[in-house]
Design a protein around this motif. Sequence first.
Motif, PDB file in Angstrom:
ATOM      1  N   ASP A  63       0.837  -1.205   0.000  1.00 47.19           N
ATOM      2  CA  ASP A  63       0.000   0.000   0.000  1.00 47.19           C
ATOM      3  C   ASP A  63       0.871   1.255   0.000  1.00 47.19           C
ATOM      4  O   ASP A  63       0.609   2.224  -0.731  1.00 47.19           O
ATOM      5  CB  ASP A  63      -0.900   0.040   1.243  1.00 47.19           C
ATOM      6  CG  ASP A  63      -1.559  -1.290   1.553  1.00 47.19           C
ATOM      7  OD1 ASP A  63      -0.811  -2.247   1.854  1.00 47.19           O
ATOM      8  OD2 ASP A  63      -2.787  -1.374   1.509  1.00 47.19           O
ATOM      9  N   THR A  89      -6.270   3.980  -3.595  1.00 48.79           N
ATOM     10  CA  THR A  89      -7.171   2.852  -3.338  1.00 48.79           C
ATOM     11  C   THR A  89      -7.643   2.182  -4.624  1.00 48.79           C
ATOM     12  O   THR A  89      -8.386   1.196  -4.567  1.00 48.79           O
ATOM     13  CB  THR A  89      -8.404   3.286  -2.513  1.00 48.79           C
ATOM     14  OG1 THR A  89      -9.181   4.229  -3.273  1.00 48.79           O
ATOM     15  CG2 THR A  89      -8.002   3.895  -1.185  1.00 48.79           C
ATOM     16  N   GLU A  92      -7.368  -1.492  -4.664  1.00 45.40           N
ATOM     17  CA  GLU A  92      -8.322  -2.280  -3.878  1.00 45.40           C
ATOM     18  C   GLU A  92      -9.622  -2.497  -4.649  1.00 45.40           C
ATOM     19  O   GLU A  92     -10.542  -3.145  -4.142  1.00 45.40           O
ATOM     20  CB  GLU A  92      -8.644  -1.558  -2.565  1.00 45.40           C
ATOM     21  CG  GLU A  92      -7.433  -1.323  -1.680  1.00 45.40           C
ATOM     22  CD  GLU A  92      -7.745  -0.457  -0.476  1.00 45.40           C
ATOM     23  OE1 GLU A  92      -8.903   0.033  -0.379  1.00 45.40           O
ATOM     24  OE2 GLU A  92      -6.861  -0.253   0.362  1.00 45.40           O
ATOM     25  N   LYS A  93      -9.710  -1.971  -5.878  1.00 42.40           N
ATOM     26  CA  LYS A  93     -10.960  -1.992  -6.642  1.00 42.40           C
ATOM     27  C   LYS A  93     -10.708  -2.527  -8.052  1.00 42.40           C
ATOM     28  O   LYS A  93     -11.001  -1.876  -9.045  1.00 42.40           O
ATOM     29  CB  LYS A  93     -11.551  -0.578  -6.698  1.00 42.40           C
ATOM     30  CG  LYS A  93     -11.851  -0.007  -5.316  1.00 42.40           C
ATOM     31  CD  LYS A  93     -12.175   1.477  -5.376  1.00 42.40           C
ATOM     32  CE  LYS A  93     -12.368   2.051  -3.981  1.00 42.40           C
ATOM     33  NZ  LYS A  93     -12.567   3.514  -3.982  1.00 42.40           N
ATOM     34  N   ALA A 122      -4.278  -5.994   4.392  1.00 42.32           N
ATOM     35  CA  ALA A 122      -5.350  -5.007   4.256  1.00 42.32           C
ATOM     36  C   ALA A 122      -5.784  -4.865   2.807  1.00 42.32           C
ATOM     37  O   ALA A 122      -6.983  -4.855   2.492  1.00 42.32           O
ATOM     38  CB  ALA A 122      -4.892  -3.659   4.812  1.00 42.32           C
ATOM     39  N   LEU A 123      -4.818  -4.756   1.896  1.00 40.42           N
ATOM     40  CA  LEU A 123      -5.134  -4.584   0.479  1.00 40.42           C
ATOM     41  C   LEU A 123      -5.880  -5.804  -0.047  1.00 40.42           C
ATOM     42  O   LEU A 123      -6.911  -5.680  -0.725  1.00 40.42           O
ATOM     43  CB  LEU A 123      -3.840  -4.343  -0.300  1.00 40.42           C
ATOM     44  CG  LEU A 123      -3.931  -3.765  -1.720  1.00 40.42           C
ATOM     45  CD1 LEU A 123      -2.554  -3.285  -2.171  1.00 40.42           C
ATOM     46  CD2 LEU A 123      -4.486  -4.736  -2.726  1.00 40.42           C
ATOM     47  N   THR A 125      -7.597  -8.005   1.605  1.00 36.93           N
ATOM     48  CA  THR A 125      -8.913  -8.135   2.234  1.00 36.93           C
ATOM     49  C   THR A 125      -9.922  -7.221   1.557  1.00 36.93           C
ATOM     50  O   THR A 125     -11.048  -7.631   1.221  1.00 36.93           O
ATOM     51  CB  THR A 125      -8.820  -7.820   3.731  1.00 36.93           C
ATOM     52  OG1 THR A 125      -7.912  -8.740   4.351  1.00 36.93           O
ATOM     53  CG2 THR A 125     -10.179  -7.925   4.400  1.00 36.93           C
ATOM     54  N   ARG A 126      -9.544  -5.970   1.347  1.00 39.28           N
ATOM     55  CA  ARG A 126     -10.463  -5.025   0.701  1.00 39.28           C
ATOM     56  C   ARG A 126     -10.718  -5.405  -0.753  1.00 39.28           C
ATOM     57  O   ARG A 126     -11.839  -5.269  -1.249  1.00 39.28           O
ATOM     58  CB  ARG A 126      -9.920  -3.606   0.829  1.00 39.28           C
ATOM     59  CG  ARG A 126      -9.949  -3.093   2.267  1.00 39.28           C
ATOM     60  CD  ARG A 126      -9.443  -1.665   2.385  1.00 39.28           C
ATOM     61  NE  ARG A 126      -9.637  -1.162   3.729  1.00 39.28           N
ATOM     62  CZ  ARG A 126      -8.762  -1.291   4.727  1.00 39.28           C
ATOM     63  NH1 ARG A 126      -7.599  -1.906   4.513  1.00 39.28           N
ATOM     64  NH2 ARG A 126      -9.035  -0.814   5.930  1.00 39.28           N
ATOM     65  N   LEU A 127      -9.686  -5.876  -1.431  1.00 37.72           N
ATOM     66  CA  LEU A 127      -9.854  -6.319  -2.808  1.00 37.72           C
ATOM     67  C   LEU A 127     -10.789  -7.528  -2.873  1.00 37.72           C
ATOM     68  O   LEU A 127     -11.647  -7.623  -3.768  1.00 37.72           O
ATOM     69  CB  LEU A 127      -8.500  -6.652  -3.432  1.00 37.72           C
ATOM     70  CG  LEU A 127      -8.518  -7.210  -4.853  1.00 37.72           C
ATOM     71  CD1 LEU A 127      -9.264  -6.294  -5.803  1.00 37.72           C
ATOM     72  CD2 LEU A 127      -7.107  -7.467  -5.340  1.00 37.72           C
ATOM     73  N   ARG A 129     -13.202  -8.247  -0.838  1.00 43.27           N
ATOM     74  CA  ARG A 129     -14.576  -7.775  -0.623  1.00 43.27           C
ATOM     75  C   ARG A 129     -15.132  -7.117  -1.882  1.00 43.27           C
ATOM     76  O   ARG A 129     -16.293  -7.333  -2.242  1.00 43.27           O
ATOM     77  CB  ARG A 129     -14.617  -6.805   0.561  1.00 43.27           C
ATOM     78  CG  ARG A 129     -14.436  -7.498   1.912  1.00 43.27           C
ATOM     79  CD  ARG A 129     -14.370  -6.489   3.054  1.00 43.27           C
ATOM     80  NE  ARG A 129     -15.587  -5.697   3.152  1.00 43.27           N
ATOM     81  CZ  ARG A 129     -16.712  -6.094   3.753  1.00 43.27           C
ATOM     82  NH1 ARG A 129     -16.782  -7.298   4.304  1.00 43.27           N
ATOM     83  NH2 ARG A 129     -17.770  -5.297   3.820  1.00 43.27           N
ATOM     84  N   TYR A 130     -14.306  -6.331  -2.556  1.00 41.22           N
ATOM     85  CA  TYR A 130     -14.751  -5.649  -3.771  1.00 41.22           C
ATOM     86  C   TYR A 130     -15.041  -6.652  -4.894  1.00 41.22           C
ATOM     87  O   TYR A 130     -16.081  -6.568  -5.570  1.00 41.22           O
ATOM     88  CB  TYR A 130     -13.692  -4.647  -4.227  1.00 41.22           C
ATOM     89  CG  TYR A 130     -14.022  -4.005  -5.555  1.00 41.22           C
ATOM     90  CD1 TYR A 130     -14.852  -2.885  -5.624  1.00 41.22           C
ATOM     91  CD2 TYR A 130     -13.524  -4.525  -6.753  1.00 41.22           C
ATOM     92  CE1 TYR A 130     -15.172  -2.301  -6.844  1.00 41.22           C
ATOM     93  CE2 TYR A 130     -13.849  -3.956  -7.977  1.00 41.22           C
ATOM     94  CZ  TYR A 130     -14.669  -2.850  -8.013  1.00 41.22           C
ATOM     95  OH  TYR A 130     -14.996  -2.282  -9.227  1.00 41.22           O
TER      96      TYR A 130
END
Length: 225
Positions: A63, A89, A92-93, A122-123, A125-127, A129-130
Amino acid sequence: MIPKALIFDVFGTCVDWRSSVAGLVEKHLPTCDGFAFADAWRGEYQPAMKRIRDGGRGYVALDDLHLENLDRVLRHFDIQVDDRPALNTAWEKLDPWPDVVPGLMAIKDKAIIAPCSNGSIALMTRLARYAKLPWDCILGAEIAQDYKPKPAVYLASCAALRLEPAQVMMVAAHNDDLHAARAAGLMTAFVARPKEHGPDQTTDLTPDANWDIVAQDFLDLAAQI
């Protein structure tokens, strides 16, 4: 041997980083060529990690490296951005390739699945979820405090699952990733992503070694294991 776990490269293998980043860049910077910007940003990826792999710098999460790299690319393009962290970010998307989510769900019925990415926990995990990536857990660079293709990254992922390397299969669209995983004792699976770098891609179009599995996509991979 049927693997007890499959661990996956993410950027390029599971998600289309180039088109996704380009689209988000153009939303933030409407006058910018999103693909040129995405390619330049990604071009800073390996050099930033190399300094850490070579011991010239302690471990820094991806990150933070992405944000440092973003600053270099903004200077190169002579662009000012008010909210750099928001643009950062973008990583992450990222949209998954069409076969990835159904393929992972099919593989998950047979074995543990997890990322073995250079992305941070963190990256990833967010990726996940996306992009709706159904991982059982998050593994990779951060637990090893180093970056692929260093052996420690693959071995730390195996150790975290309390599995021997020979019980784990590394899945990637990049031959160099698989060479490193095989050298660390893991099984290997190659899935080509010929559009990762755009229409003129010349690398990793075909396997360059006798990998344990060569699959057309993740659904084919699920069928082969």
